[in-house]
Design a protein around this motif. Structure first.
Motif, PDB file in Angstrom:
ATOM      1  N   GLU A 156       0.637  -1.476   0.000  1.00  0.00           N
ATOM      2  CA  GLU A 156      -0.108  -0.038  -0.065  1.00  0.00           C
ATOM      3  C   GLU A 156       0.908   1.098  -0.202  1.00  0.00           C
ATOM      4  OE1 GLU A 156       1.446   0.943   3.778  1.00  0.00           O
ATOM      5  OE2 GLU A 156       1.297  -0.792   2.927  1.00  0.00           O
ATOM      6  N   ALA A 157       2.207   1.148  -0.072  1.00  0.00           N
ATOM      7  CA  ALA A 157       3.081   2.324   0.124  1.00  0.00           C
ATOM      8  C   ALA A 157       3.151   3.093  -1.154  1.00  0.00           C
ATOM      9  CB  ALA A 157       4.364   1.582   0.518  1.00  0.00           C
TER      10      ALA A 157
ATOM     11  N   THR B 134      -4.017  -2.127  -9.935  1.00  0.00           N
ATOM     12  CA  THR B 134      -3.859  -0.747  -9.046  1.00  0.00           C
ATOM     13  C   THR B 134      -5.100  -0.705  -8.365  1.00  0.00           C
ATOM     14  OG1 THR B 134      -4.213   0.847 -10.880  1.00  0.00           O
ATOM     15  CG2 THR B 134      -1.860   0.255 -10.413  1.00  0.00           C
ATOM     16  N   PHE B 135      -5.112   0.466  -7.370  1.00  0.00           N
ATOM     17  CA  PHE B 135      -6.240   0.549  -6.612  1.00  0.00           C
ATOM     18  C   PHE B 135      -6.178   1.907  -6.142  1.00  0.00           C
ATOM     19  CE2 PHE B 135      -3.448  -1.441  -3.671  1.00  0.00           C
ATOM     20  CZ  PHE B 135      -3.699  -0.656  -2.653  1.00  0.00           C
ATOM     21  N   ARG B 136      -7.188   2.717  -5.792  1.00  0.00           N
ATOM     22  CA  ARG B 136      -7.198   3.901  -5.187  1.00  0.00           C
ATOM     23  C   ARG B 136      -6.767   3.955  -3.709  1.00  0.00           C
ATOM     24  NH1 ARG B 136     -11.875   5.759  -4.770  1.00  0.00           N
ATOM     25  NH2 ARG B 136     -13.077   4.235  -5.589  1.00  0.00           N
ATOM     26  N   HIS B 137      -5.898   4.614  -3.381  1.00  0.00           N
ATOM     27  CA  HIS B 137      -5.606   4.490  -2.066  1.00  0.00           C
ATOM     28  C   HIS B 137      -5.217   5.814  -1.364  1.00  0.00           C
ATOM     29  CE1 HIS B 137      -4.032   2.572   1.726  1.00  0.00           C
ATOM     30  NE2 HIS B 137      -2.962   3.130   1.491  1.00  0.00           N
ATOM     31  N   ARG B 138      -5.642   5.838  -0.058  1.00  0.00           N
ATOM     32  CA  ARG B 138      -5.157   7.309   0.559  1.00  0.00           C
ATOM     33  C   ARG B 138      -4.412   6.739   1.863  1.00  0.00           C
ATOM     34  NH1 ARG B 138      -7.650  10.441   4.467  1.00  0.00           N
ATOM     35  NH2 ARG B 138      -9.550   9.367   4.365  1.00  0.00           N
ATOM     36  N   ARG B 139      -3.251   7.346   1.891  1.00  0.00           N
ATOM     37  CA  ARG B 139      -2.728   6.708   3.336  1.00  0.00           C
ATOM     38  C   ARG B 139      -3.365   7.096   4.608  1.00  0.00           C
ATOM     39  NH1 ARG B 139       2.635   3.796   2.986  1.00  0.00           N
ATOM     40  NH2 ARG B 139       3.438   4.324   5.199  1.00  0.00           N
ATOM     41  N   GLY B 140      -3.313   5.959   5.467  1.00  0.00           N
ATOM     42  CA  GLY B 140      -3.889   6.007   6.718  1.00  0.00           C
ATOM     43  C   GLY B 140      -5.413   5.951   6.778  1.00  0.00           C
ATOM     44  N   SER B 141      -6.359   5.548   5.674  1.00  0.00           N
ATOM     45  CA  SER B 141      -7.591   5.461   5.389  1.00  0.00           C
ATOM     46  C   SER B 141      -7.867   3.983   5.538  1.00  0.00           C
ATOM     47  CB  SER B 141      -8.056   5.726   4.164  1.00  0.00           C
ATOM     48  OG  SER B 141      -9.287   5.282   3.756  1.00  0.00           O
ATOM     49  N   VAL B 142      -8.421   3.644   6.777  1.00  0.00           N
ATOM     50  CA  VAL B 142      -8.814   2.073   7.369  1.00  0.00           C
ATOM     51  C   VAL B 142      -9.791   1.477   6.104  1.00  0.00           C
ATOM     52  CG1 VAL B 142     -10.147   0.569   8.783  1.00  0.00           C
ATOM     53  CG2 VAL B 142      -8.684   2.817   9.565  1.00  0.00           C
TER      54      VAL B 142
ATOM     55  N   ALA C  37      -9.572   2.247   2.736  1.00  0.00           N
ATOM     56  CA  ALA C  37      -8.760   2.058   1.867  1.00  0.00           C
ATOM     57  C   ALA C  37      -8.084   0.789   2.095  1.00  0.00           C
ATOM     58  CB  ALA C  37      -7.980   3.049   1.476  1.00  0.00           C
ATOM     59  N   LEU C  38      -7.664   0.512   3.244  1.00  0.00           N
ATOM     60  CA  LEU C  38      -6.950  -0.859   3.743  1.00  0.00           C
ATOM     61  C   LEU C  38      -7.703  -1.889   3.375  1.00  0.00           C
ATOM     62  CD1 LEU C  38      -4.557   0.233   6.725  1.00  0.00           C
ATOM     63  CD2 LEU C  38      -3.651  -0.296   4.329  1.00  0.00           C
ATOM     64  N   LEU C  39      -8.815  -1.625   3.918  1.00  0.00           N
ATOM     65  CA  LEU C  39      -9.624  -2.909   3.776  1.00  0.00           C
ATOM     66  C   LEU C  39     -10.020  -3.349   2.458  1.00  0.00           C
ATOM     67  CD1 LEU C  39     -11.569  -4.802   5.032  1.00  0.00           C
ATOM     68  CD2 LEU C  39     -13.392  -3.223   5.364  1.00  0.00           C
ATOM     69  N   ARG C  40     -10.126  -2.149   1.498  1.00  0.00           N
ATOM     70  CA  ARG C  40     -10.384  -2.288   0.210  1.00  0.00           C
ATOM     71  C   ARG C  40      -9.284  -3.234  -0.596  1.00  0.00           C
ATOM     72  NH1 ARG C  40     -12.110   2.509  -1.012  1.00  0.00           N
ATOM     73  NH2 ARG C  40     -10.104   3.582  -1.450  1.00  0.00           N
ATOM     74  N   MET C  41      -8.281  -2.686  -0.221  1.00  0.00           N
ATOM     75  CA  MET C  41      -6.934  -3.352  -0.698  1.00  0.00           C
ATOM     76  C   MET C  41      -6.853  -4.868  -0.244  1.00  0.00           C
ATOM     77  SD  MET C  41      -3.135  -2.856   0.560  1.00  0.00           S
ATOM     78  CE  MET C  41      -3.722  -3.679   2.167  1.00  0.00           C
ATOM     79  N   ALA C  42      -7.114  -4.991   1.038  1.00  0.00           N
ATOM     80  CA  ALA C  42      -6.941  -6.443   1.572  1.00  0.00           C
ATOM     81  C   ALA C  42      -8.058  -7.520   0.660  1.00  0.00           C
ATOM     82  CB  ALA C  42      -7.294  -6.551   3.105  1.00  0.00           C
ATOM     83  N   LEU C  43      -9.281  -6.897   0.673  1.00  0.00           N
ATOM     84  CA  LEU C  43     -10.349  -7.789  -0.105  1.00  0.00           C
ATOM     85  C   LEU C  43      -9.708  -7.964  -1.422  1.00  0.00           C
ATOM     86  CD1 LEU C  43     -13.444  -5.996   1.301  1.00  0.00           C
ATOM     87  CD2 LEU C  43     -12.509  -8.333   1.942  1.00  0.00           C
TER      88      LEU C  43
END
Length: 385
Positions: free
Chosen positions: A16-17, A66-74, A76-82
Motif C-alpha cells: 500500500e506504500a 492498481t487501486f485508489r488508496h489514501r494513506r492512513g485510510s482504514v 482503503a486498507l480494507l479495500r486493498m485487503a479484499l
C-alpha cells in the motif's frame, strides 16, 4: 534437470506504500525476477500513484493491478485487503509476498481465507514499533507483529538491525531471514539536468526521498540554512505521507520533485555528498544508490543506515536532529576525504548491495518454501523456480 514442461509458478507482490523506497525495491526485485526466472507469472497489487514508477515492468508474464488508496485510510486498507484476497483465491499464487506494515497487517488479518498452498512472506521495510510515538503505541504494535508472525512463514528483514529489533520485540528467530536491499546499475549514462549551474563553486549536497518527518527533511533544510554560502543543495522528492506544512526553503536549496532514475543517478554523480537525516529507517535505499555511484553518504545513526554506512570509511554517521553537529561535520570533511568515502562506498556496494545478490537470496527463500524445507536452510534456485 528441469522438466520439459515445468509448471508455471505464480508470485504476487502487494503493497500500500506510495512511491519512495518500497516502490524502488519492487521495481528492482520484480524487474530482476522477470529477467532471471523462467516459467513464473508475477503480479503486483499497488496504489495507482505507483503506476508510472513501475511502468518499466512489463511482459507476457507480468500484470500490474492498481487501486485508489489514501494513506492512513482504514477503508482503503480494507479495500486493498479484499482485492488481494479475491485475486489470491482466483489465481492461487505459490508465493504471496507482502510489503510494508499496513499491507502486512490488513492482509494477514484475513489469513484463514488465504488458500492452503500459498506461502506467505512479509517484509515490513522498517518496523512500525521502532518509529516515533508513545511507548504504549509501540508496545501495541509490537504485540500485533508478534501475533501476525505466527501466520507468516518467513519475514524478510532488510538489514541486520531490523532483525535485531524483531528479536527484541519477541518475534521468533525461526521466522526471520535477512536479505539486504539491492540496487541495479542506472539506465544508460544518465542525463545532465538543468537543475544545476554549469560549474557550482560551492559544495553540492544531494537529498532524495519523501519530504516528511521520517526522512528528516526539516533537518536537511536547517542544515542548508546554517551552511549558507558554503554549500548548495538539490532535493529530489516531495511530501507524500505528512500533512505538516514544509518549513521555508532557504535560497541555497533547489527542489525538483520526483524524478526518473536517470536524473537521480545523475545528481549522485555530480554531488559531493548525500545527506540522509532520517529519524528512523528500515534500510535506507538512497544510501546504497549513492554508494553505487561512488558518492559519500552522511546519514543518521538509526535503523539500517548504521549497517550500510561505515563511519569514517564510506561516509559519516551522526545523531538525528543534531543540526549544528551535522554542519560542523560537513565543514570539517575535506574533498580528499569525500573522494575516499565514495571509493570505499562503491566497493561496499559491489560486495553487498547489488540487485542480482538480493534477487538470488529471495529466490532461494521462495524455493525453500516451495520445497517444503522450512527451517532447513536455503536451496539452489535451479530446478524449482
Amino acid at each position: 534437470m528441469r522438466d520439459a514442461n515445468p509448471p508455471l509458478h505464480r508470485i504476487l507482490h502487494v503493497t500500500e506504500a506510495p512511491l519512495g523506497g518500497v516502490v524502488t525495491y519492487l521495481e528492482e526485485l520484480v524487474g530482476e525476477q522477470l529477467h532471471s526466472l523462467a516459467d513464473v507469472q508475477i503480479d503486483v497489487i499497488t496504489p495507482e500513484i505507483n503506476r508510472e514508477a513501475l511502468s518499466k515492468l512489463s511482459g507476457p508474464r507480468f500484470s500490474l493491478i492498481t487501486f485508489r488508496h489514501r494513506r492512513g485510510s482504514v477503508r482503503a486498507l480494507l479495500r486493498m485487503a479484499l482485492l488481494t484476497l479475491r485475486h489470491v483465491r482466483r489465481t492461487r499464487p505459490d508465493i504471496l509476498h507482502i510489503h510494508s506494515t499496513f499491507a502486512g497487517a490488513a492482509i494477514r488479518a484475513f489469513f484463514p481465507l488465504i488458500p492452503k498452498g500459498t506461502h506467505v512472506v512479509y517484509c515490513p521495510h522498517g518496523w512500525a514499533f521502532s518509529r516515533e510515538g508513545s511507548s504504549r503505541m509501540r508496545r501495541a504494535t509490537a504485540l500485533v507483529e508478534r501475533l501476525l508472525a505466527r501466520v507468516t512463514e518467513r519475514i524478510v528483514c532488510i538489514s541486520d538491525h531490523e532483525r535485531r529489533e524483531a528479536l527484541a520485540a519477541g518475534i521468533s528467530p525461526d521466522r526471520l531471514v535477512v536479505i539486504e536491499n539491492g540496487i541495479s546499475p542506472p539506465p544508460g549514462n544518465g542525463i545532465a539536468g538543468d537543475y544545476l549551474t554549469p560549474a557550482p563553486a560551492r559544495r553540492l549536497i544531494a537529498f532524495a526521498g519523501r519530504f516528511d518527518r521520517q526522512k528528516g527533511f526539516d533537518t536537511f533544510l536547517e542544515v542548508m540554512r546554517e551552511l549558507g554560502d558554503d554549500a548548495e543543495a538539490v532535493a529530489i522528492g516531495s511530501s507524500i505521507t505528512s500533512d505538516e506544512a514544509l518549513p521555508d526553503c532557504p535560497d541555497n536549496v533547489r527542489i525538483i520533485g520526483w524524478q526518473d532514475r536517470a536524473t537521480v543517478f545523475d545528481l549522485y554523480r555530480r554531488a559531493d555528498l548525500l545527506l540522509v537525516p532520517s529519524r528512523w529507517e528500515g534500510f535506507g535505499l538512497v544510501a546504497a544508490e549513492a554508494m553505487q555511484q561512488g558518492l559519500a553518504v552522511f546519514a543518521s545513526q538509526v535503523g539500517g543506515l548504521q549497517d550500510i554506512v561505515v563511519d569514517n570509511e564510506t561516509g559519516r554517521l551522526f545523531q538525528p536532529d543534531d543540526v549544528q553537529g551535522i554542519v560542523a561535520m560537513i565543514r570539517a570533511t575535506s574533498d580528499a576525504e569525500l573522494a575516499r568515502f565514495g571509493e570505499n562506498g562503491r566497493r561496499r556496494y559491489l560486495a553487498r548491495y547489488t540487485t542480482a545478490q538480493m534477487t538470488a537470496k529471495v529466490t532461494a527463500l521462495y524455493n525453500e518454501l516451495l520445497a517444503g524445507k522450512a527451517g532447513a536452510g536455503v536451496v539452489s534456485a535451479r530446478h524449482i523456480l
